[in-house]
Design a protein around this motif. Structure first.
Motif, short mmCIF file in Angstrom:
data_model
loop_
_atom_site.label_atom_id
_atom_site.label_comp_id
_atom_site.label_asym_id
_atom_site.label_seq_id
_atom_site.Cartn_x
_atom_site.Cartn_y
_atom_site.Cartn_z
N GLY A 55 86.65 86.51 14.77
CA GLY A 55 87.74 85.87 15.51
C GLY A 55 88.55 86.90 16.26
O GLY A 55 88.23 88.09 16.26
N GLY A 56 89.59 86.42 16.92
CA GLY A 56 90.50 87.32 17.60
C GLY A 56 90.29 87.42 19.09
O GLY A 56 91.12 87.94 19.81
N VAL A 57 89.13 86.92 19.54
CA VAL A 57 88.83 86.96 20.97
C VAL A 57 88.42 85.57 21.42
O VAL A 57 87.66 84.89 20.74
CB VAL A 57 87.68 87.95 21.28
N ILE A 58 88.98 85.12 22.55
CA ILE A 58 88.57 83.85 23.14
C ILE A 58 87.74 84.18 24.38
O ILE A 58 88.27 84.73 25.36
CB ILE A 58 89.79 83.00 23.57
N GLY A 59 86.47 83.85 24.31
CA GLY A 59 85.60 84.13 25.46
C GLY A 59 85.91 83.19 26.60
O GLY A 59 86.19 82.00 26.39
N ARG A 60 85.87 83.71 27.81
CA ARG A 60 86.20 82.83 28.94
C ARG A 60 85.49 83.32 30.20
O ARG A 60 85.52 84.51 30.52
CB ARG A 60 87.71 82.82 29.16
N TYR A 61 84.80 82.42 30.87
CA TYR A 61 84.08 82.76 32.09
C TYR A 61 84.53 81.85 33.22
O TYR A 61 84.91 80.70 32.98
CB TYR A 61 82.57 82.59 31.88
N ASN A 62 84.43 82.39 34.43
CA ASN A 62 84.85 81.63 35.60
C ASN A 62 83.66 80.91 36.22
O ASN A 62 82.53 81.38 36.12
CB ASN A 62 85.48 82.59 36.60
N ASP A 63 83.94 79.77 36.84
CA ASP A 63 82.81 79.06 37.45
C ASP A 63 82.63 79.40 38.93
O ASP A 63 81.83 78.79 39.63
CB ASP A 63 82.93 77.54 37.24
#
Ligand code: SRM
Ligand code: SRM
Ligand code: SRM
Ligand code: SRM
Ligand code: SF4
Ligand code: SF4
Ligand code: SF4
Ligand code: SF4
Ligand code: SF4
Ligand code: SF4
Ligand code: SF4
Ligand code: SF4
Lengths: 360, 401, 401, 360
Positions: free
Chosen positions: B65-73
Motif C-alpha cells: 500500500g501507500g501508492v495509488i497508481g494513476r495513468y492518463n488517457d
C-alpha cells in the motif's frame, strides 16, 4: 538488487510528533485551561500556567505546491520559531507565543493571498477530494468547484457570523472520500448513465463473475458479444453507484452531459447538543458547468443565506431544519421537492412520515 | 505543448477571487509535469469528463500500500503525466511540523516528483501528487532517510489520524496524539501489507466534538469522554452571565439535550447523572466549565462511506475505557476484531457491514464482550429472535429479570 | 365427558379475582360445546400447548371470507368442538347497540352456535366463537334477516372500524362513523370476495389521538386533523390555571413538541404555523382548547403486524383531505391504490410492503400523486438515486430549485 | 338449492349505526364541547347545547357469553334507555342522560362482577387475541394471561393513578393480532423451536415450493424423506417466525417447554406529544406457567411500578424511557440486558448507538 534491499529501511512509521511541537505546547501539553477568540482567524489558548498560545489560521488551497509550503515555512520562521500545523480541514495554523507577532503575520498572509479566518461560527475550509486532478472515478472536478464556491462564500470564512459552524464538503463520486455524508452542506458528484461496457477490454481487464457480483442491485448480467464473454446492464436496475467500475475498468460511467452535482444538507459529526446526523438530499442534480459552476455556487449560497437569516445561535443547519421541519426547509429555500428526495434504498421505510406531526 | 502561451483559459478563471487558488499553485511550479497536469485539467473543463484511468498495481518494494497508481488517457498529448501516481506519506500525529522538516520534504518532492502535494489527504496523509513509476522507490528511500514512511492504501490499515488533542485543546480527555503514534507504530505491518478483507481506519478525537470526524469515517472511532462531574468554575459562570454575550438560559441550559442543567441567574447546577457528555455547555462556556476528571474514551466501531450498503456511523462497542499507555485493553479489542473480521469478513466488506451481517449480539459473543444497553439506541422492535437453546439452564437465567 | 364434576381445576383458578372472568363466561353457558371448550382449555393448561388445528376452507355460500375454519386435534375426546369455526359479524360503526338488537343477536347465537362471543375481535367484528360447519349457513341467514352481514377475512377488505368520533367526542375532525359506514357499504364486494394479494384494512380516527390505533394496524389510516388555528377559550384557560390541577407551563407548554406555545401566567399563545396538531395541549385542557375549524383528515397508508418484513406504521400519503360525503377524492385514491397493488402486489404482500418494494416515489408516480415533503420524515441520506432520463428537458426542471 | 339461493340476502353490510344511537347523541352529534371525568369509571361529555352525557365504563372479559350480553342489555334498559356500546379496547360503556342513574348503575355492575374504571390515566382493558381458546398458532393462552395480569393490576384499572394512559396488549404469536407492536406493555407468545415436519402429511397438505419460499431467512430446503418429497429446516437460520406454519400445516412449532412469553415496552399509537412508536423488547422469554403465569404477572407489575414511581405526569411509558435512556430503564427495573435485545433483523444497524449520548 539484494544490496539494495539491505540498505532499505521500512516500517519506521511517521516521525514522532513531539519533535515538531513548539516549546509552549510541550510545556502546556494536557494542561490547557480555556480558549477565546481574539479576532477573526485568531484563537488564544490559555494554559493553567497562564501561558498564552496564539493560533493564526489561514486558508489553504490544500493542493499546495512546494513553493507555498516553503512560504509557510518561511513565515513560521519569521513569526513563531518555525512551528506550524495543518488542521483536519486542511487549513494552515501558525503557533505563536508572541501576541505582538499576530497582526504582522496576518498582514503578510493577506499579502501572499492566504487570508485568515475559519474559527468559530464560520465556514471553514471545505473538505474535498481529487476530482479531475487525479481520480478516474470523478463525476466532476473537486478543487474547481470548491474554489468557485469559497470565492463566493468568502465572507463567511473571514468572519464568524453564522449561527453555528457550517461544514462544507465536496466529493467527486459516490465513494465519498472525506466526511461528505455528515456535512452541513455536501456537494457530491454523481453519474447518471449506466456503465458503458468496453467489450473489447473487459475479458482482459476484469473477471466477469466478480464484475457481475459487484452490482448491489443485480443489474449486471453475463452475456456474449460477438461470441465473446462480456456483460450487459439492465438499465432500470442501475442506480449509477459505480461499484462495478471500481472493480472493472471496462465499465465507465463518465459522461459530459450526464455527470454533475447533487447537494446534501443537514449532516453533522459532533455530539454537541444533538447526535451526529447524515446529510440528506436537497438538490438531486445540477449539470457540470466549469470553470465556475455558477448554479452550484448559487444553490449553496441560497441555502447558507436562508439558514443564516432564520436559525438561532448554536443551531447547526441540520438541527435548525429538524426544528422547522423539512417541508418548511423546502419552502424557505424554494428548492423543488421531487420523488428523488424520497428514499428507496434498503431502509427507505424508516424515512417515511409515520405520524401526523407536520405543519398543515 | 508546454512552450506556448496560456492554453488554459478555463482553469485560468480560477486564479481570480479571494480564496487561495489551486491553479496558482499548479502554475507556480515550473516543471513539465505541472504544465501537463494543467493541460489535462483544462481539457477536462472543456470536455466535462476526467482523463484519468483506473490505477494499476504500482508501489514500493515489500509494501502492499501507500501508492495509488494513476495513468492518463491522453498519454500522447500529455506525456509527462502519462503515469502520475500519488504517494501517501504518513503525517506526524496532529499535523504538527517545523519549518525545517517541511522544507526537507519539499526538497525530496522537488527532486523526485511533481512538486505538488495535498496538505493533507482526507485520511490524513501528506499526499505527494504525481510521481512516475520509476521515481517511487527513490522517493521512498529519501523519505525514510528523513524519518518518514508511507501510509496505507488498499486493504490495509489506513493511516491513523487524530485531533490535536492535548497539544492545544483544553478538552482532550486522553492523549490522542500519543495514542495515534502508538497505534501507528504498533501496527506498521498491517499498515503496509494488506492483511484485511478491506480497509480499516482509526481516528482519535479527544472529546465528543469529534474534530477529526471520527464517528463518520473510521472503522474504529476512539472518542474522549468522562464519567464524573463537569467541573464548574462558578465565578467564571457569573462572568459569562455578566458579559452579555451569552444568554445562559436560552443558549446553554435550554439546549442541553437531557435538560439536566438549571440556572437561576446566580447558580448553574448540573445533574451529572443525567448528562450525556455532549460537550455543548462546555463549548459554550469554555472558561467556566470543563470535562470531569475521571477521563477516558468511548470506543465505537464501523463507520464508512456509502459503498455499498449505505453510509454508516460508528456505534458504541465499549462505553468507557481508560486510555493509558500501553493501551493493552484497546489493543486486545483491536486484535479480537481483526481476527474475527479477518477470518469471516467477505472481500470488500468493511467491519461495520460485517457486524450488521452477522449481528451485533453475535459479534459481541465472538469477541467475548458482554452486551450492554449503551451499545444501542433502543432494543429490538421486531420479534425475530434467534433464541439459542443448546444451553438448557437458560430457563433459570431468564427468570432473574 | 360433560356429565361429571369439575374436571378443570386449572382453569377454575381463573374464576377468582376482581377482573371479569372469561372462565365464568364459558361456564355460564350450559351447552355441550361450551363444556368441551372448557375441557380443551384445561387440557392446554395441562399440556402447555394449544389443541387447535389449521383451519380448512369453510364459509357461507358466495362469500370468500367471514368465517375462520377451526378443528380440534382431540375430536374423540371433545367431539362438540371437533369443528369449531368462528364467524366474523360486521359490527355497526362505533360499536353502538340497543339492548334490543343485542338480545336478538344473542338469540341467533343461542340457537345456532356455542353462545360464546368476542365483543369484539381486534379488527372490530362481533366474533361468534364456535360454530359447526352445518350451522354456518343457517346462522348467516338469521343474521341477514336481522340486518347483519359478515365481516372480512382472508385476502379481502377487512371490516372497517373507527373511533366513536362525532357521536361522543368533541375532537372528531370528521365523521368517522359516517365514513366507516359509507366505505363498508361501498366496498361490500371487496369485503366478501377476496380480490387482493392479501388483506386490506381501513381504520378511521377522528383526531391524532387515534383511539382506534389506526396508524398501527390499518392498511389505510384516516386520521382527523385541521389546518387553521386551535380555538382558544381564554377564560377557560384561566380556569385551568386557577384550578391548581394543571401546571400550564410544565404540563402543557413545555410538552408541546414544537414549543410553539407560550404562557405568561395570563395569556396562552399558540403559534399555529408551527403547531403539528399533536393534540396534547387540547387533551390537557379540553374545556379551553379545541381543534381549528378548517377540518379534514390525513390519509396514511401501510401499517401492519410484523409478518414478515417487520411491523410497519402507516405513513402519510395525503397530508390533508376534506372529508365530506360522498368522499370522492378518497375513493379515487383507494381505487388507484387497489388497482396498482392488485396488479403488481405479490401473494401475501401487504400494501405497505409493496410500497417499500417498489419505492414510494415510484408508487406515487404510478397512482398519480405529487410527492410532497410531508410524506417523509427526512429526505434520503444515501446517494443511490434512480435518475430517470428519458425526458431530456429534465435539465431545465432541475435548474429551478 | 336454487330456491334457497333466491331467498338468500347477501352484501347488505352492517346495520346503519344511527338506529343504535341514544337521542342525546343524535342531538349532539358533532356538537360536543368538552368532557370531564366525574369519578373513576365515569366521564361526562358536555354539548354545545349544554346537554350532559354520562358514560359509565365497565370492564369486560371480551369473551362474553350471551348471558352476559343479555345482562348488559338489561342494565342498559334499566339505567339508560337501552343504549350501550363497546370500546376499541372491548370495555362496555353505558350511555346515560340522567346523572342520578350513575351510582345505581355502578353498584349493580359491581354486584354482577363488572367493575368500572379504565378512563384517564389508568390501565384499560388489554387488547388481546385468541390463544388456546381458538387459534392453532398460539404459543400461549391469551385470555388466561390477561385475566391473571388484570387481577393483579386491578387497582390501576379502578383508579386513574398513573402518570399517563398505560396500554397493555397480548398476542399469542408473532402474527400479533391486535396492536401489540405499539403498546406501552405488550406480552407476546413466542415459539423457540424449529418447525417439526410431518413428512407423512406434508405432500398432501402443502405445496413444497410455496413452503420453501415462505421462509424469510431461507431456512427451509426441499429434501427427500424415504424417497418422498419433504422439506428440512436449517436450525441456525430459523428465527421461529412460523410463517412456514401459516402456509403449511405440516410444520408445527408448538412445544410445551419451548413456547412461552416475551415482554415488550414503550410503544404508543397516539400522536400526543411524541410520534407513534413501536414497543421494544424488555424480556426475551418467560416459560408458560398456567393457570396464573406468576412470572409474567410479576414482570409486568414490576415495570408498571417502576414507571409509576418515576415518570412525570403525561409521560407515556415509552416517552419516559426515552427521556431517561434505555440503560437506566434496565437498571431501574433490574431486567437483564442480553444479546437478544440487540436487533439483528433488517434494519438492525439503525438501532445501534451511533453517538456518545449516553449516561456514563
Ligand atoms: C486521496 C483521497 C481523497 C483526497 O483527495 O483526500 C482518496 C482517494 C481515493 N479513494 Fe478514498 N480517498 C481518501 C479518503 C477517503 C475517505 C476519508 C477518510 O479516510 O477519512 C473515505 C471515507 C471513509 C471511509 O473509509 O469509508 C474514502 C472512501 C473511499 C471509498 C469508499 C469506501 C467505502 O467503504 O464506502 C473508496 C472505494 C473503494 O475503496 O473501492 C475509495 C477509493 C479511493 C480511490 C483509491 C479510488 C478507487 O476507486 O480506488 C481514490 C484515489 C484517488 C486518486 O486518484 O488519488 N475511497 N476515502 C483520500 C486519501 C488521502 C489520504 O490518504 O490521506
Ligand atoms: C483545529 C481543529 C482540530 C485539529 O486537530 O485540526 C479543531 C479545533 C477546534 N475545535 Fe473543532 N476543530 C477542527 C475540526 C472540527 C470538526 C471536524 C470537521 O469539521 O470535519 C468538527 C466536527 C464538525 C461537525 O460536527 O460536523 C469540529 C467540531 C467542533 C465543535 C462542535 C461544534 C458544534 O456545535 O457542533 C466545537 C465546539 C465549538 O465550536 O464550540 C469545536 C471546538 C474546537 C476548538 C474550540 C477546540 C479548542 O478548544 O481548541 C478548536 C477551535 C475551533 C474552531 O475552529 O472554531 N470543534 N471541529 C479542526 C479545525 C478544522 C478547520 O480547519 O476548520
Ligand atoms: C380473531 C382475531 C384475533 C382476536 O382474537 O381478536 C384474529 C385472529 C387470527 N388472525 Fe389476525 N386476528 C385479528 C385481528 C388482527 C389484527 C388487528 C386488527 O385487525 O386491527 C392484526 C394486526 C394488524 C394487521 O392486519 O397487520 C392481525 C394480524 C394477523 C396476521 C399478520 C398479518 C401481517 O401482515 O403481518 C396474520 C397472519 C396471516 O395473515 O397469515 C393473522 C392471522 C390470523 C388467523 C386467521 C390465523 C391464521 O394464521 O390464519 C387468526 C384466527 C384465529 C382464530 O382461530 O380465531 N392475523 N390480526 C382478530 C380478528 C377479529 C375481527 O375480525 O375483529
Ligand atoms: C372510547 C375510546 C374510543 C372508542 O371509540 O372506543 C376512547 C375514548 C376517549 N379517548 Fe382515546 N379512546 C379509546 C381508545 C384509545 C386508543 C386506542 C388503544 O388504546 O388501542 C388510544 C391510543 C393509545 C396509544 O397511544 O397507545 C387512545 C388515545 C387517547 C389519547 C392520547 C393519550 C396520550 O397521551 O398518548 C387521549 C387524550 C387523553 O387521554 O388526554 C384520548 C382521549 C379520549 C377521550 C377523552 C376523548 C373524548 O373526549 O371522548 C375519550 C375517553 C378517554 C379515556 O378513556 O380516558 N385517547 N384512546 C377508546 C376507549 C378504549 C378503552 O376502552 O380504554
Ligand atoms: S470521491 Fe470518488 S472520484 Fe473523488 S477521489 Fe474519492 S474515489 Fe475518486
Ligand atoms: S453502476 Fe452500480 S448499479 Fe449500475 S451496474 Fe454498476 S454496480 Fe450495478
Ligand atoms: S475533539 Fe475535542 S479534544 Fe479534540 S480538538 Fe476537538 S474539541 Fe479539542
Ligand atoms: S455536556 Fe451536554 S448533556 Fe452534559 S450538561 Fe452539558 S449540555 Fe447537558
Ligand atoms: S380519535 Fe380523537 S376524535 Fe376519535 S375518540 Fe379519540 S379523541 Fe375523539
Ligand atoms: S397541538 Fe401539539 S403541537 Fe399543536 S400547539 Fe398543541 S401541543 Fe403544540
Ligand atoms: S396472535 Fe397468532 S395465535 Fe394469536 S390469534 Fe393471532 S394468529 Fe392466532
Ligand atoms: S419458523 Fe420462520 S424462520 Fe423458521 S423455518 Fe419457518 S418460516 Fe423459516
Amino acid at each position: 538488487m539484494s544490496t539494495n534491499i539491505k540498505k532499505r529501511v521500512t516500517d519506521i512509521g511517521p516521525p514522532h510528533y513531539e519533535q515538531f511541537l513548539p516549546p509552549i505546547i510541550k510545556e502546556n501539553y494536557g494542561k490547557w485551561k480555556y480558549h477565546y477568540f481574539m479576532r477573526p482567524g485568531v484563537m488564544v489558548h490559555v494554559g493553567e500556567s497562564g501561558d498564552q498560545l496564539y493560533t493564526v489560521r489561514a486558508a489553504s488551497p490544500r493542493l499546495c505546491s512546494i513553493n507555498t509550503i516553503r512560504l509557510f515555512a518561511d513565515l513560521a520562521d519569521e513569526f513563531c520559531g518555525g512551528y506550524l500545523r495543518f488542521t483536519s480541514r486542511n487549513n494552515v495554523e501558525f503557533l505563536l507565543s508572541e501576541e505582538s507577532n499576530v497582526e504582522p503575520l496576518i498582514e503578510r498572509l493577506a499579502k501572499e493571498g492566504f487570508p485568515v479566518g475559519g474559527f468559530g461560527n464560520s465556514i471553514s475550509n471545505p473538505v474535498h477530494t481529487q476530482g479531475w486532478i487525479h481520480c478516474h472515478s470523478a463525476a466532476s472536478d473537486a478543487s474547481g468547484v470548491v474554489k468557485a464556491m469559497m470565492d463566493d462564500l468568502f465572507e463567511y470564512f473571514a468572519e464568524p457570523k453564522l449561527p453555528a459552524k457550517l461544514r462544507l464538503a465536496f466529493a467527486c463520486c459516490l465513494n465519498m472520500c472525506g466526511a461528505v455524508h455528515c456535512s452541513d452542506i455536501a456537494i457530491l458528484g454523481v453519474h447518471r448513465r449506466i456503465p458503458e461496457i468496453n467489450s473489447e477490454t473487459i475479458r482482459v481487464q476484469c473477471e466477469i463473475p466478480t464484475t457481475v457480483a459487484s452490482c448491489p442491485t443485480g443489474a449486471i448480467r453475463p452475456t456474449n458479444v460477438d461470441g465473446k464473454q462480456s456483460v450487459e446492464v439492465i438499465e432500470e436496475q442501475c442506480m449509477f453507484c459505480a461499484n462495478c467500475y471500481t472493480v472493472c475498468p471496462s465499465m465507465t460511467l463518465n459522461d459530459p452531459e450526464m455527470d454533475g452535482l447533487s447537494i446534501w444538507v443537514g449532516g453533522k459529526v459532533s455530539n454537541a447538543r444533538t447526535e451526529p446526523k447524515f446529510s440528506k438530499l436537497a438538490i438531486p442534480f445540477i449539470p457540470n458547468n466549469p470553470p465556475r459552476w455558477p448554479e452550484v455556487v448559487d444553490a449553496v449560497r441560497n441555502i447558507v443565506e436562508v439558514y443564516a437569516a432564520n436559525a438561532k445561535k448554536f443551531e447547526r443547519l441540520g438541527e435548525w431544519i429538524e426544528l422547522i421541519g423539512w417541508p418548511k426547509f423546502f419552502k424557505l429555500t424554494g428548492i423543488e421537492f421531487t420523488k428523488y428526495h424520497i428514499d428507496d434504498f434498503s431502509h427507505a421505510g424508516e424515512t417515511f412520515k409515520r405520524s401526523l406531526h407536520f405543519r398543515q | 505543448m508546454s512552450e506556448k502561451e496560456s492554453k488554459t483559459p478555463l482553469v485560468d478563471e480560477l486564479e481570480k477571487g479571494p480564496w487561495p487558488s489551486f491553479v496558482k499553485e499548479i502554475k507556480s511550479i515550473d516543471n513539465p509535469k505541472a504544465k501537463d497536469l494543467l493541460g489535462v485539467l483544462e481539457r477536462s473543463y472543456e470536455d466535462k469528463v476526467g482523463h484519468w484511468k483506473h490505477g494499476g498495481l504500482v508501489g514500493v518494494m515489500g509494501y502492499g500500500g501507500g501508492v495509488i497508481g494513476r495513468y492518463n488517457d491522453l498519454p500522447d498529448e500529455f506525456p509527462e503525466v502519462a503515469a502520475f501516481h500519488t504517494m501517501r506519506v504518513n503525517h506526524p500525529a496532529g499535523w504538527f511540523y517545523t519549518s525545517d522538516v517541511l522544507r526537507k520534504l519539499c526538497d525530496v518532492w522537488e527532486e523526485h516528483g511533481s512538486g505538488l502535494t495535498n496538505m493533507h489527504g482526507s485520511t490524513g496523509d501528506i499526499i505527494f501528487l504525481g510521481c512516475s513509476t520509476e521515481e517511487l522507490e527513490p522517493t521512498f528511500e529519501k523519505l525514510t532517510e528523513l524519518g518518514f514512511d508511507l501510509g496505507g492504501s488498499g486493504s490495509c490499515l489506513r493511516t491513523p489520524s487524530c485531533c490535536n488533542g492535548m497539544a492545544r485543546c483544553e478538552w482532550a480527555c486522553y492523549d490522542t496524539m500519543g495514542l495515534t503514534y502508538d497505534l501507528t507504530m504498533e501496527y506498521q505491518d498491517e499498515l503496509h501489507r494488506p492483511p484485511f478483507p478491506y480497509k480499516f481506519k482509526f481516528k482519535m478525537a479527544g472529546c465528543a466534538n469529534d474534530c477529526v470526524a471520527s464517528i463518520a469515517r473510521a472503522d474504529m472511532s476512539i472518542i474522549g469522554t468522562w464519567k464524573d462531574e463537569i467541573q464548574i468554575d462558578a465565578d467564571a459562570v457569573k462572568e459569562y452571565a455578566a458579559s452579555g454575550d451569552l444568554d445562559i438560559l436560552e443558549d446553554v441550559v435550554s439546549r442541553c439535550p437531557t435538560k439536566c442543567m438549571s440556572w437561576d441567574g446566580q447558580e448553574l447546577l448540573i445533574d451529572d447523572a443525567d448528562c450525556v457528555k455532549c460537550m455543548h455547555c462546555i463549548n459554550a462556556m469554555p472558561k467556566a466549565l470543563a470535562p470531569g476528571k475521571d477521563r477516558g474514551a468511548t470506543i465505537l466501531v464501523g463507520s464508512k462511506a456509502p459503498i455499498i450498503g449505505g453510509a454508516l456511523l460508528s456505534s458504541v462497542m465499549v462505553p468507557f475505557l481508560k486510555m493509558e499507555p500501553p493501551y493493552e485493553d484497546l489493543k486486545e479489542l483491536v486484535d479480537a476484531l481483526w481476527e474475527l473480521w479477518g477470518e469471516h469478513g467477505k472481500n470488500r466488506e468493511r467491519i461495520g457491514e460485517f457486524i450488521q451481517r452477522i449481528g451485533l449480539g453475535n459479534f459481541l459473543d465472538q469477541i467475548g464482550l458482554d452486551p450492554t444497553p449503551e451499545m444501542i439506541s433502543q432494543p429490538r422492535a421486531n420479534p425475530y429472535i434467534f433464541y439459542e437453546l443448546d444451553d438448557e439452564d437458560e430457563y433459570e437465567d431468564d427468570e432473574d429479570y
